[in-house]
Motif scaffolding. Structure first.
Motif, short mmCIF file in Angstrom:
data_model
loop_
_atom_site.label_atom_id
_atom_site.label_comp_id
_atom_site.label_asym_id
_atom_site.label_seq_id
_atom_site.Cartn_x
_atom_site.Cartn_y
_atom_site.Cartn_z
N LEU A 86 0.87 -1.18 0.00
CA LEU A 86 0.00 0.00 0.00
C LEU A 86 0.90 1.22 0.00
O LEU A 86 1.64 1.45 0.98
CB LEU A 86 -0.88 -0.02 1.26
CG LEU A 86 -1.74 1.21 1.54
CD1 LEU A 86 -2.79 1.41 0.43
CD2 LEU A 86 -2.44 1.09 2.90
N ILE A 87 0.88 2.00 -1.09
CA ILE A 87 1.73 3.19 -1.16
C ILE A 87 0.85 4.43 -1.01
O ILE A 87 0.04 4.75 -1.88
CB ILE A 87 2.54 3.23 -2.47
CG1 ILE A 87 3.39 1.95 -2.61
CG2 ILE A 87 3.43 4.47 -2.50
CD1 ILE A 87 4.32 1.91 -3.82
N LEU A 88 1.02 5.12 0.12
CA LEU A 88 0.19 6.28 0.46
C LEU A 88 0.99 7.53 0.10
O LEU A 88 2.00 7.84 0.75
CB LEU A 88 -0.13 6.23 1.96
CG LEU A 88 -0.94 4.99 2.37
CD1 LEU A 88 -0.94 4.82 3.89
CD2 LEU A 88 -2.36 5.08 1.84
N ASN A 89 0.52 8.23 -0.92
CA ASN A 89 1.33 9.30 -1.50
C ASN A 89 0.56 10.60 -1.75
O ASN A 89 1.15 11.67 -1.86
CB ASN A 89 1.91 8.75 -2.82
CG ASN A 89 2.44 9.82 -3.72
OD1 ASN A 89 3.53 10.35 -3.51
ND2 ASN A 89 1.66 10.18 -4.76
N HIS A 90 -0.78 10.53 -1.82
CA HIS A 90 -1.56 11.71 -2.22
C HIS A 90 -1.48 12.84 -1.18
O HIS A 90 -1.25 12.60 0.00
CB HIS A 90 -3.04 11.32 -2.43
CG HIS A 90 -3.68 10.83 -1.15
ND1 HIS A 90 -3.58 9.53 -0.71
CD2 HIS A 90 -4.39 11.48 -0.21
CE1 HIS A 90 -4.21 9.41 0.43
NE2 HIS A 90 -4.72 10.59 0.77
N ILE A 91 -1.69 14.05 -1.66
CA ILE A 91 -1.87 15.20 -0.76
C ILE A 91 -2.92 16.11 -1.36
O ILE A 91 -3.06 16.20 -2.59
CB ILE A 91 -0.57 16.04 -0.56
CG1 ILE A 91 0.17 16.24 -1.89
CG2 ILE A 91 0.32 15.47 0.51
CD1 ILE A 91 1.23 17.33 -1.83
N GLY A 92 -3.64 16.82 -0.50
CA GLY A 92 -4.61 17.80 -0.98
C GLY A 92 -3.90 19.10 -1.34
O GLY A 92 -2.76 19.32 -0.92
N ASN A 93 -4.58 19.94 -2.10
CA ASN A 93 -3.99 21.23 -2.47
C ASN A 93 -3.81 22.08 -1.22
O ASN A 93 -4.71 22.18 -0.40
CB ASN A 93 -4.94 21.99 -3.42
CG ASN A 93 -5.07 21.26 -4.73
OD1 ASN A 93 -4.14 20.55 -5.14
ND2 ASN A 93 -6.20 21.43 -5.40
N SER A 94 -2.62 22.69 -1.10
CA SER A 94 -2.44 23.61 0.02
C SER A 94 -1.73 24.86 -0.46
O SER A 94 -1.07 24.85 -1.49
CB SER A 94 -1.69 22.94 1.17
OG SER A 94 -0.45 22.48 0.74
N TYR A 95 -1.89 25.92 0.28
CA TYR A 95 -1.30 27.19 -0.13
C TYR A 95 0.16 27.28 0.28
O TYR A 95 0.65 26.47 1.07
CB TYR A 95 -2.10 28.37 0.43
CG TYR A 95 -2.23 28.40 1.95
CD1 TYR A 95 -1.16 28.75 2.75
CD2 TYR A 95 -3.45 28.11 2.57
CE1 TYR A 95 -1.27 28.81 4.13
CE2 TYR A 95 -3.57 28.14 3.97
CZ TYR A 95 -2.47 28.50 4.73
OH TYR A 95 -2.57 28.54 6.09
N PHE A 96 0.86 28.27 -0.26
CA PHE A 96 2.27 28.49 0.06
C PHE A 96 2.44 29.96 0.42
O PHE A 96 2.87 30.77 -0.38
CB PHE A 96 3.12 28.10 -1.16
CG PHE A 96 4.59 28.02 -0.88
CD1 PHE A 96 5.12 27.04 -0.06
CD2 PHE A 96 5.46 28.93 -1.45
CE1 PHE A 96 6.49 26.97 0.20
CE2 PHE A 96 6.83 28.88 -1.19
CZ PHE A 96 7.34 27.89 -0.38
#
Ligand code: NDP
Length: 263
Positions: A86-96
């Motif tokens: 199980l490769i957990l890699n996603h991220i939600g959009n975040s600001y910078f």
């Protein structure tokens, strides 16, 4: 070692996840990839089949919804009756930019970047126990050292590392033969990262293709952690405890806030 293995890769429509899928395809794995954008996933699946994947399927949806996180694992069970990695890699959009006090954003990012990782691991654990499989968690130096301009993102990465490093301890104590590899990445040249940090960050970026391969290797070799690239991740992590103020200063100095992109 990965020929015929059954692997889920999240966040595989672009960036590092996409490259992980291509490497696994070349190694002859069975793949189930996921993200939100269906058209992109279709293209990645088609390319995986060209590259030699034993099979390649996708399921699209948002990891903000824990029912979807569970549905991805269920789909793997229906397709293969088991799971090896199980490769957990996603991220939600975040600001910078500076922390804008938006609590809803922190909550949303915790759901996507952290809680869905926990949910998928819980759902997948029975299958992974049966196969003596691997959980691979993609994290960041921003989950080891506090980073400016990415406060909510950094917080989610600390949460991920705290959870999976603690869970690994319990697996050892309970003789659960499932490895947990936490991947500490520095700046990688994915389109989304380059767009966000353009003109602001002075650290060199590393290639996403090589990064993806190191992540897979770390998982299959059942390593506790991987650091990529070592120089820009392991050394700062060591210095963090020996010279915290110096390390904080060096990190602050690697951001050029005059060029901050408020998008
Ligand atoms: P990308 O932005 O290229 O990819 C993010 C993936 O997540 C995409 O497939 C995206 O697809 C998917 N995604 C976004 N939102 C959601 C959602 N709500 N639900 C489900 N999937 C979603 O990221 P990178 O490849 O750059 O990063 C991959 C990993 O590497 C992350 O964990 C990141 O923290 C880590 N990392 C990256 C670094 C870098 O410099 N690139 C540095 C340190 C760590 P879609 O939009 O279609 O849903």
């Amino acid at each position: 070692m990965l020929k015929g293995k059954r692997v889920i890769v999240t966040g595989a429509s672009t960036g590092i996840g996409e490259q992980i899928a291509y490497h696994l395809a070349q190694m002859g794995s069975h793949l189930l990839i996921t993200a939100r954008t269906e058209a992109q996933l279709q293209q990645v699946v088609a390319h995986c089949l060209e590259l030699g994947a034993a099979s390649a399927r996708y399921i699209n949806g948002s990891m903000e919804d824990m029912k979807f996180a569970q549905a991805v694992v269920k789909k793997a069970e229906e397709l293969w009756g088991g799971l090896d990695m199980l490769i957990l890699n996603h991220i939600g959009n975040s600001y910078f930019h500076y922390f804008n006090r938006d609590i809803e954003h922190v909550q949303k990012l915790l759901n996507i970047n952290f809680l869905s990782y926990v949910t998928m691991s819980v759902s997948a654990l029975p299958m992974l126990k049966n196969s003596g499989g691997n959980i691979v968690v993609v994290s960041s130096l921003a989950g080891k050292i506090g980073f400016p301009l990415t406060v909510p993102y950094s917080a989610t990465k600390f949460a991920v590392q705290g959870f999976f490093n603690s869970l690994r301890q319990e697996f050892v104590m309970q003789n659960i033969n499932v490895s947990i590899t936490v991947c500490i990445l520095g700046l990688i040249n994915t389109e989304s990262a380059m767009k966000v940090v353009s003109g602001t960050v002075t650290i060199p970026s590393a290639p996403k293709e090589e990064c993806a391969l190191e992540i897979i290797k770390g998982g299959i070799l059942r390593q506790r952690e991987i650091y990529y690239k070592y120089m820009f991740t392991k050394i700062p992590t060591l210095l963090r405890d020996w010279a915290p103020e110096l390390m904080d200063y060096v990190i602050r100095k690697s951001f050029n806030v005059d060029n901050l992109n408020e998008d």
